[in-house]
Design a protein around this motif. Structure first.
Motif, PDB file in Angstrom:
ATOM      1  N   MET A 160       0.647  -1.212  -0.070  1.00  0.00           N
ATOM      2  CA  MET A 160       0.026  -0.153  -0.030  1.00  0.00           C
ATOM      3  C   MET A 160       0.726   1.147   0.295  1.00  0.00           C
ATOM      4  O   MET A 160       0.470   2.225  -0.459  1.00  0.00           O
ATOM      5  N   THR A 161       2.104   1.124   0.485  1.00  0.00           N
ATOM      6  CA  THR A 161       3.102   2.194   0.201  1.00  0.00           C
ATOM      7  C   THR A 161       3.604   2.335  -0.978  1.00  0.00           C
ATOM      8  O   THR A 161       3.948   1.404  -1.825  1.00  0.00           O
ATOM      9  N   VAL A 162       3.436   3.647  -1.591  1.00  0.00           N
ATOM     10  CA  VAL A 162       3.904   4.057  -2.820  1.00  0.00           C
ATOM     11  C   VAL A 162       5.357   4.541  -2.852  1.00  0.00           C
ATOM     12  O   VAL A 162       5.772   5.044  -2.078  1.00  0.00           O
ATOM     13  N   GLN A 163       6.270   3.901  -3.876  1.00  0.00           N
ATOM     14  CA  GLN A 163       7.467   3.987  -3.880  1.00  0.00           C
ATOM     15  C   GLN A 163       7.705   5.460  -4.381  1.00  0.00           C
ATOM     16  O   GLN A 163       6.899   6.255  -4.770  1.00  0.00           O
ATOM     17  N   GLN A 164       8.919   6.193  -4.331  1.00  0.00           N
ATOM     18  CA  GLN A 164       9.307   7.406  -4.893  1.00  0.00           C
ATOM     19  C   GLN A 164       8.828   7.625  -6.251  1.00  0.00           C
ATOM     20  O   GLN A 164       8.573   8.840  -6.493  1.00  0.00           O
ATOM     21  N   ASP A 165       8.619   6.751  -7.065  1.00  0.00           N
ATOM     22  CA  ASP A 165       8.341   6.864  -8.480  1.00  0.00           C
ATOM     23  C   ASP A 165       6.947   6.619  -8.823  1.00  0.00           C
ATOM     24  O   ASP A 165       6.499   6.737  -9.719  1.00  0.00           O
ATOM     25  N   GLY A 166       6.093   6.449  -7.654  1.00  0.00           N
ATOM     26  CA  GLY A 166       4.643   6.307  -7.755  1.00  0.00           C
ATOM     27  C   GLY A 166       4.288   5.029  -7.976  1.00  0.00           C
ATOM     28  O   GLY A 166       2.844   4.646  -8.299  1.00  0.00           O
ATOM     29  N   VAL A 167       4.970   4.013  -7.737  1.00  0.00           N
ATOM     30  CA  VAL A 167       4.569   2.571  -7.907  1.00  0.00           C
ATOM     31  C   VAL A 167       4.346   1.765  -6.669  1.00  0.00           C
ATOM     32  O   VAL A 167       5.011   2.006  -5.687  1.00  0.00           O
ATOM     33  N   HIS A 168       3.212   0.981  -6.834  1.00  0.00           N
ATOM     34  CA  HIS A 168       3.092   0.050  -5.631  1.00  0.00           C
ATOM     35  C   HIS A 168       3.605  -1.224  -5.999  1.00  0.00           C
ATOM     36  O   HIS A 168       3.364  -1.895  -7.319  1.00  0.00           O
TER      37      HIS A 168
ATOM     38  N   LEU B 243      10.034  -7.420   1.866  1.00  0.00           N
ATOM     39  CA  LEU B 243       8.538  -7.301   2.258  1.00  0.00           C
ATOM     40  C   LEU B 243       8.198  -6.348   3.173  1.00  0.00           C
ATOM     41  O   LEU B 243       8.812  -6.410   4.254  1.00  0.00           O
ATOM     42  N   PRO B 244       7.371  -5.291   2.848  1.00  0.00           N
ATOM     43  CA  PRO B 244       7.002  -4.348   3.765  1.00  0.00           C
ATOM     44  C   PRO B 244       6.512  -4.939   5.126  1.00  0.00           C
ATOM     45  O   PRO B 244       5.784  -6.082   4.918  1.00  0.00           O
TER      46      PRO B 244
ATOM     47  N   ILE C  18      -1.582  -5.432   1.116  1.00  0.00           N
ATOM     48  CA  ILE C  18      -2.791  -6.461   0.924  1.00  0.00           C
ATOM     49  C   ILE C  18      -2.427  -7.576   0.311  1.00  0.00           C
ATOM     50  O   ILE C  18      -1.815  -7.889  -0.781  1.00  0.00           O
ATOM     51  N   GLU C  19      -3.022  -8.623   1.014  1.00  0.00           N
ATOM     52  CA  GLU C  19      -2.857  -9.896   0.232  1.00  0.00           C
ATOM     53  C   GLU C  19      -3.643 -10.166  -1.223  1.00  0.00           C
ATOM     54  O   GLU C  19      -4.690  -9.991  -1.246  1.00  0.00           O
ATOM     55  N   LEU C  20      -2.911 -10.969  -1.960  1.00  0.00           N
ATOM     56  CA  LEU C  20      -3.281 -10.889  -3.509  1.00  0.00           C
ATOM     57  C   LEU C  20      -3.872 -12.474  -3.357  1.00  0.00           C
ATOM     58  O   LEU C  20      -4.776 -12.835  -4.317  1.00  0.00           O
ATOM     59  N   GLY C  21      -3.255 -13.340  -2.848  1.00  0.00           N
ATOM     60  CA  GLY C  21      -3.356 -14.729  -3.141  1.00  0.00           C
ATOM     61  C   GLY C  21      -2.338 -15.614  -3.227  1.00  0.00           C
ATOM     62  O   GLY C  21      -1.042 -15.136  -3.440  1.00  0.00           O
ATOM     63  N   TYR C  22      -2.443 -16.780  -3.744  1.00  0.00           N
ATOM     64  CA  TYR C  22      -1.323 -17.830  -4.094  1.00  0.00           C
ATOM     65  C   TYR C  22      -1.397 -17.960  -5.537  1.00  0.00           C
ATOM     66  O   TYR C  22      -2.394 -18.087  -6.291  1.00  0.00           O
TER      67      TYR C  22
ATOM     68  N   ASP D 265       4.057  -2.584 -10.273  1.00  0.00           N
ATOM     69  CA  ASP D 265       5.109  -3.269 -10.948  1.00  0.00           C
ATOM     70  C   ASP D 265       5.472  -4.456 -10.046  1.00  0.00           C
ATOM     71  O   ASP D 265       5.362  -4.537  -8.653  1.00  0.00           O
ATOM     72  N   GLY D 266       6.353  -5.568 -10.321  1.00  0.00           N
ATOM     73  CA  GLY D 266       7.066  -6.294  -9.731  1.00  0.00           C
ATOM     74  C   GLY D 266       8.281  -6.047  -8.931  1.00  0.00           C
ATOM     75  O   GLY D 266       8.821  -5.069  -9.441  1.00  0.00           O
ATOM     76  N   CYS D 267       8.509  -6.670  -7.511  1.00  0.00           N
ATOM     77  CA  CYS D 267       9.628  -6.401  -6.944  1.00  0.00           C
ATOM     78  C   CYS D 267      10.866  -6.683  -7.638  1.00  0.00           C
ATOM     79  O   CYS D 267      10.714  -7.681  -8.253  1.00  0.00           O
ATOM     80  N   ILE D 268      11.889  -5.846  -7.633  1.00  0.00           N
ATOM     81  CA  ILE D 268      13.190  -6.688  -8.557  1.00  0.00           C
ATOM     82  C   ILE D 268      13.902  -7.683  -7.869  1.00  0.00           C
ATOM     83  O   ILE D 268      14.427  -8.299  -8.598  1.00  0.00           O
TER      84      ILE D 268
END
Length: 71
Positions: free
Chosen positions: A8-16, A26-27, A33-37, A59-62
């Motif tokens: 839920m926290t937005v990165q500096q570039d505006g991305v979740h 992992l924050p 927010i849990e998305l599932g398996y 975007d996906g985490c690097i």
């Protein structure tokens, strides 16, 4: 199958970012927010987009979802 979350926290570039449960970046759970398996990060990103955020800001985490990381 891995459990995925979107931050839920937005990165500096505006991305979740979407993370796997085992991600070292992992924050705190209060900011997730849990998305599932899912078998990959792509369906997790689709859920995050459809249910929570616009496509342009998810975007996906690097580190843990590199196949879905586009920036």
């Amino acid at each position: 199958m891995d459990r995925y979350y979107v931050s839920m926290t937005v990165q500096q570039d505006g991305v979740h970012e979407v993370h796997r449960e085992t991600c070292r970046w992992l924050p705190d759970t209060n900011h997730l927010i849990e998305l599932g398996y899912f078998s990959s990060c792509w369906p997790a990103i689709e859920v995050a987009v459809e249910q929570f955020y616009a496509r342009s800001i998810v975007d996906g985490c690097i580190s843990c979802s590199m196949n879905c990381h586009s920036r």
